[in-house]
Motif scaffolding. Structure first.
Motif, PDB file in Angstrom:
ATOM      1  N   ALA A 103       0.858  -1.187   0.000  1.00  0.00           N
ATOM      2  CA  ALA A 103       0.000   0.000   0.000  1.00  0.00           C
ATOM      3  C   ALA A 103       0.896   1.240   0.000  1.00  0.00           C
ATOM      4  O   ALA A 103       1.991   1.216   0.576  1.00  0.00           O
ATOM      5  CB  ALA A 103      -0.893   0.001   1.233  1.00  0.00           C
ATOM      6  N   PRO A 104       0.454   2.304  -0.648  1.00  0.00           N
ATOM      7  CA  PRO A 104       1.278   3.516  -0.646  1.00  0.00           C
ATOM      8  C   PRO A 104       1.507   4.010   0.777  1.00  0.00           C
ATOM      9  O   PRO A 104       0.621   3.912   1.622  1.00  0.00           O
ATOM     10  CB  PRO A 104       0.457   4.519  -1.455  1.00  0.00           C
ATOM     11  N   TYR A 106       3.085   7.204   1.598  1.00  0.00           N
ATOM     12  CA  TYR A 106       3.317   8.618   1.840  1.00  0.00           C
ATOM     13  C   TYR A 106       2.515   9.502   0.892  1.00  0.00           C
ATOM     14  O   TYR A 106       2.086   9.068  -0.176  1.00  0.00           O
ATOM     15  CB  TYR A 106       4.809   8.943   1.659  1.00  0.00           C
ATOM     16  N   ALA A 108       0.168  12.159  -1.223  1.00  0.00           N
ATOM     17  CA  ALA A 108      -1.163  12.151  -1.824  1.00  0.00           C
ATOM     18  C   ALA A 108      -1.619  10.736  -2.161  1.00  0.00           C
ATOM     19  O   ALA A 108      -2.809  10.430  -2.069  1.00  0.00           O
ATOM     20  CB  ALA A 108      -1.181  13.029  -3.072  1.00  0.00           C
ATOM     21  N   GLU A 109      -0.694   9.877  -2.553  1.00  0.00           N
ATOM     22  CA  GLU A 109      -1.073   8.495  -2.869  1.00  0.00           C
ATOM     23  C   GLU A 109      -1.627   7.794  -1.634  1.00  0.00           C
ATOM     24  O   GLU A 109      -2.608   7.055  -1.713  1.00  0.00           O
ATOM     25  CB  GLU A 109       0.118   7.724  -3.429  1.00  0.00           C
ATOM     26  N   ARG A 110      -1.007   8.023  -0.489  1.00  0.00           N
ATOM     27  CA  ARG A 110      -1.499   7.425   0.756  1.00  0.00           C
ATOM     28  C   ARG A 110      -2.868   7.994   1.123  1.00  0.00           C
ATOM     29  O   ARG A 110      -3.764   7.276   1.557  1.00  0.00           O
ATOM     30  CB  ARG A 110      -0.491   7.655   1.892  1.00  0.00           C
ATOM     31  N   SER A 111      -3.023   9.296   0.919  1.00  0.00           N
ATOM     32  CA  SER A 111      -4.300   9.930   1.207  1.00  0.00           C
ATOM     33  C   SER A 111      -5.407   9.325   0.340  1.00  0.00           C
ATOM     34  O   SER A 111      -6.493   8.995   0.838  1.00  0.00           O
ATOM     35  CB  SER A 111      -4.203  11.440   0.962  1.00  0.00           C
ATOM     36  N   ARG A 112      -5.163   9.164  -0.966  1.00  0.00           N
ATOM     37  CA  ARG A 112      -6.158   8.552  -1.847  1.00  0.00           C
ATOM     38  C   ARG A 112      -6.475   7.126  -1.419  1.00  0.00           C
ATOM     39  O   ARG A 112      -7.631   6.700  -1.436  1.00  0.00           O
ATOM     40  CB  ARG A 112      -5.665   8.576  -3.295  1.00  0.00           C
ATOM     41  N   HIS A 113      -5.443   6.397  -1.007  1.00  0.00           N
ATOM     42  CA  HIS A 113      -5.633   5.023  -0.525  1.00  0.00           C
ATOM     43  C   HIS A 113      -6.565   5.008   0.688  1.00  0.00           C
ATOM     44  O   HIS A 113      -7.494   4.204   0.762  1.00  0.00           O
ATOM     45  CB  HIS A 113      -4.271   4.415  -0.171  1.00  0.00           C
ATOM     46  N   ARG A 116     -10.143   5.695  -0.322  1.00  0.00           N
ATOM     47  CA  ARG A 116     -10.781   4.513  -0.931  1.00  0.00           C
ATOM     48  C   ARG A 116     -11.274   3.561   0.165  1.00  0.00           C
ATOM     49  O   ARG A 116     -12.382   3.031   0.082  1.00  0.00           O
ATOM     50  CB  ARG A 116      -9.806   3.789  -1.871  1.00  0.00           C
ATOM     51  N   TYR A 168      -4.867  12.002   6.867  1.00  0.00           N
ATOM     52  CA  TYR A 168      -3.835  11.788   5.848  1.00  0.00           C
ATOM     53  C   TYR A 168      -3.893  12.859   4.759  1.00  0.00           C
ATOM     54  O   TYR A 168      -2.906  13.089   4.070  1.00  0.00           O
ATOM     55  CB  TYR A 168      -3.962  10.396   5.223  1.00  0.00           C
ATOM     56  N   THR A 169      -5.049  13.509   4.608  1.00  0.00           N
ATOM     57  CA  THR A 169      -5.162  14.598   3.647  1.00  0.00           C
ATOM     58  C   THR A 169      -4.616  15.885   4.250  1.00  0.00           C
ATOM     59  O   THR A 169      -3.862  16.608   3.601  1.00  0.00           O
ATOM     60  CB  THR A 169      -6.635  14.797   3.232  1.00  0.00           C
TER      61      THR A 169
END
Length: 180
Positions: A103-104, A106, A108-113, A116, A168-169
């Motif tokens: 899983a991402p 860090y 923005a990728e982590r935030s999107r994860h 979801r 996370y955002t």
């Protein structure tokens, strides 16, 4: 009786998932595999229908009836991602596929994860609330007031998951600095 049905449904879910992956990668029966994997929510739908019939038959409502409803909510909200997760790991372990990416971690990728995951939780909660409400409204079972506390638990799960995604955002996790 409902606890036994829940345990049987849980076992059946994982057995059918394993059979679906075995038929896909080891036996190469793609159509059979697809039927098995698409049929996974049918197990939880069957559990819910048996729960409904149990309450219609005069059983007193308990938290186990609400738990049975939440299985179907989870299956719809999280089922496809659970199948993808298991599929990627089975492919890697038993069929020579690539190692699944983590899983991402860090940014923005982590935030999107996280959003979801939050979306899956909200879908699961909405479906479970709808199913529990249907049990209350359409079964005429005694003791359905016990379901009211389940609404609170589902609400807490939704709020906590949304707060995690929002954190996370607002405060994205940054990768460690080199040499740290």
């Amino acid at each position: 009786m409902i606890v036994t049905l829940i345990l049987a449904a849980e076992a059946a879910f994982w057995v059918v998932l394993a059979l679906g992956l075995i038929t896909r990668y080891l036996l190469r029966w793609r159509t059979v595999s697809t039927v098995l994997l698409v049929g996974l929510p049918v197990i939880d739908l069957g559990l819910f229908l048996l729960t409904f019939l149990d309450l219609r038959g005069g059983a007193t409502a308990s938290w186990t009836h609400a738990l049975a409803a939440s299985y179907l909510g989870f299956s719809v909200g999280y089922g496809p991602s659970v199948v993808r997760w298991a599929d990627a790991r089975f492919l890697h372990r038993f069929a020579g596929g690539p190692k699944p990416p983590p899983a991402p971690g860090y940014g923005a990728e982590r935030s999107r994860h996280e959003w979801r995951i939050c979306g899956r939780t909200l879908v699961s909660v909405a479906i479970t609330v709808t199913l529990i409400s249907a049990l209350k409204l359409f079964t005429g079972a005694p003791g359905t007031a016990v379901f009211d506390q389940w609404y609170w638990k589902l609400g807490i799960a939704a709020v906590v998951n949304t707060a995690i995604a929002a954190s996370y955002t607002l405060w994205p996790k940054r990768p460690p600095k080199p040499g740290s």
